[in-house]
Design a protein around this motif. Sequence first.
Motif, PDB file in Angstrom:
ATOM      1  N   GLN A 138      55.073 -15.335  56.436  1.00 55.12           N
ATOM      2  CA  GLN A 138      53.835 -14.884  57.072  1.00 55.12           C
ATOM      3  C   GLN A 138      52.655 -15.472  56.326  1.00 55.12           C
ATOM      4  O   GLN A 138      52.642 -15.510  55.093  1.00 55.12           O
TER       5      GLN A 138
ATOM      6  N   ARG B  88      55.821  -7.242  62.821  1.00 55.81           N
ATOM      7  CA  ARG B  88      56.302  -8.164  63.853  1.00 55.81           C
ATOM      8  C   ARG B  88      57.354  -9.118  63.290  1.00 55.81           C
ATOM      9  O   ARG B  88      58.367  -9.395  63.922  1.00 55.81           O
ATOM     10  N   LEU B  89      57.110  -9.614  62.075  1.00 52.07           N
ATOM     11  CA  LEU B  89      58.060 -10.523  61.440  1.00 52.07           C
ATOM     12  C   LEU B  89      59.382  -9.814  61.162  1.00 52.07           C
ATOM     13  O   LEU B  89      60.459 -10.372  61.424  1.00 52.07           O
TER      14      LEU B  89
ATOM     15  N   GLY C 273      61.826 -15.067  56.429  1.00 52.49           N
ATOM     16  CA  GLY C 273      60.646 -15.115  57.266  1.00 52.49           C
ATOM     17  C   GLY C 273      59.429 -15.387  56.408  1.00 52.49           C
ATOM     18  O   GLY C 273      59.394 -15.012  55.224  1.00 52.49           O
TER      19      GLY C 273
ATOM     20  N   ARG D  51      61.383  -9.457  64.406  1.00 49.54           N
ATOM     21  CA  ARG D  51      62.020 -10.710  64.826  1.00 49.54           C
ATOM     22  C   ARG D  51      63.222 -11.037  63.960  1.00 49.54           C
ATOM     23  O   ARG D  51      64.286 -11.421  64.468  1.00 49.54           O
TER      24      ARG D  51
ATOM     25  N   ASN E 184      55.380 -17.820  65.682  1.00 52.82           N
ATOM     26  CA  ASN E 184      54.830 -16.707  66.473  1.00 52.82           C
ATOM     27  C   ASN E 184      55.633 -16.456  67.748  1.00 52.82           C
ATOM     28  O   ASN E 184      55.090 -16.463  68.859  1.00 52.82           O
TER      29      ASN E 184
ATOM     30  N   ALA F  78      61.665 -17.647  60.926  1.00 50.66           N
ATOM     31  CA  ALA F  78      60.551 -17.171  61.754  1.00 50.66           C
ATOM     32  C   ALA F  78      59.273 -17.248  60.951  1.00 50.66           C
ATOM     33  O   ALA F  78      59.252 -16.931  59.753  1.00 50.66           O
ATOM     34  N   PHE F  79      58.203 -17.658  61.615  1.00 52.52           N
ATOM     35  CA  PHE F  79      56.886 -17.762  60.993  1.00 52.52           C
ATOM     36  C   PHE F  79      55.894 -16.910  61.772  1.00 52.52           C
ATOM     37  O   PHE F  79      55.865 -16.946  63.005  1.00 52.52           O
ATOM     38  N   GLU F  80      55.084 -16.164  61.042  1.00 54.93           N
ATOM     39  CA  GLU F  80      53.935 -15.478  61.627  1.00 54.93           C
ATOM     40  C   GLU F  80      52.685 -16.093  61.013  1.00 54.93           C
ATOM     41  O   GLU F  80      52.392 -15.895  59.827  1.00 54.93           O
TER      42      GLU F  80
END
Length: 381
Positions: free
Chosen positions: A363, A348-349, A361, A352, A326, A300-302
């Motif tokens: 960010q 948020r990360l 993850g 998820r 996102n 996952a990427f923010e």
Amino acid sequence: MRDAVIVDAVRTPIGKRNGSLAGIHAADLSALVLDALVRRTGVDPATIDDVMWGCVTQIGDQSSNIGRFAVLAAGWPDHVPGVTINRACGSSQQAVDSAAHAVMAGQCDLVVAGGVETMTRVPLGSHRTTGQPYGPKVLTRYEGAELNQGIGAELIAEHWGLSRQQLDAYAAASHAKAAAAIDDGVFDDHVVSVDVDGDKFTVDEGLRRGTSVETLSGLRTPFKQDGVIHAGNSSQISDGAAALLVTTPERARELGLTPIARYHSGAVSGADPVTMLTGPIPATAKVLGRAGLSIDDVGAFEVNEAFAPVPLAWLAETGADPERLNPLGGAIAVGHPLGASGAILMTRLLARMRSRNLRYGLQTMCEGGGTANATVIELLS
């Protein structure tokens, strides 16, 4: 070197400009998340070594080391210190990085990292009212360029060939993803309710359900005639605060806490201050190299949605899976309270990663002046 772990993360709902949080001073808003963090973890505030607090516009309500006065507003003991960090939009991400570095180096055992911005009460651009931002040598070096983020976003869109249709489609998708996340209760575990005139404020209020390319098509482009950047594909001006508790695995165990994630790697990088917002691209390459990971290793990427071209250019250059970018929406949908946004993205990360059992993850934040932070965390629980 010791490991640094995150054991809890909380945030306020994000308030829109002149919205639910407009009447709350930045120190008091900060105190809400500080109180929530120690209440949830059972940690005695007296044992906290430092509070590292991001804030961008440090004038007016947010002046005089807001990090210190957040501690005092929370009623914590006088001996607990606080420091305010400014790395532009990445200020509270830098706070998390700095907290982890202090723990890893053995200089601290228990640190709160986070940030605040009340953009309603301390408007964007307030720093320009006195003095000369940037200085004459910088302005001469860059030939009198405005160093304006909106213009930088236009330049990025032009360089990467991003049309208004593409940018507006991305913006509409951000609203749809955020709406789905709210409806699914993804944020419920870490959002702290705020009492506002006897009511409980619990949900990010900038969200505009039903946003579409068609509804965005009539908005004017203020930075460039016949340009592509407008209010609908840019981050919203907002209010908010967030906080995380960072410690060692050993100290967490002593306190009866279960770490959520390990701080794996961090990096910061600079880029052209005129286009300004491309920093996440080299910062991502730098942190992945430091972590020994490939882009495909990250689940996952923010990437902060300051403007829609930022994550889209990042996507084009990194080759990341767009489905991992996102996935819960972003600042276009719910807002970008500058000094708090890095910590908000981290909450948020974490949400998820926990919901999908994702090991890694990443960010990253674009920042005024052309810098960017990038951080990799590893899920533990």
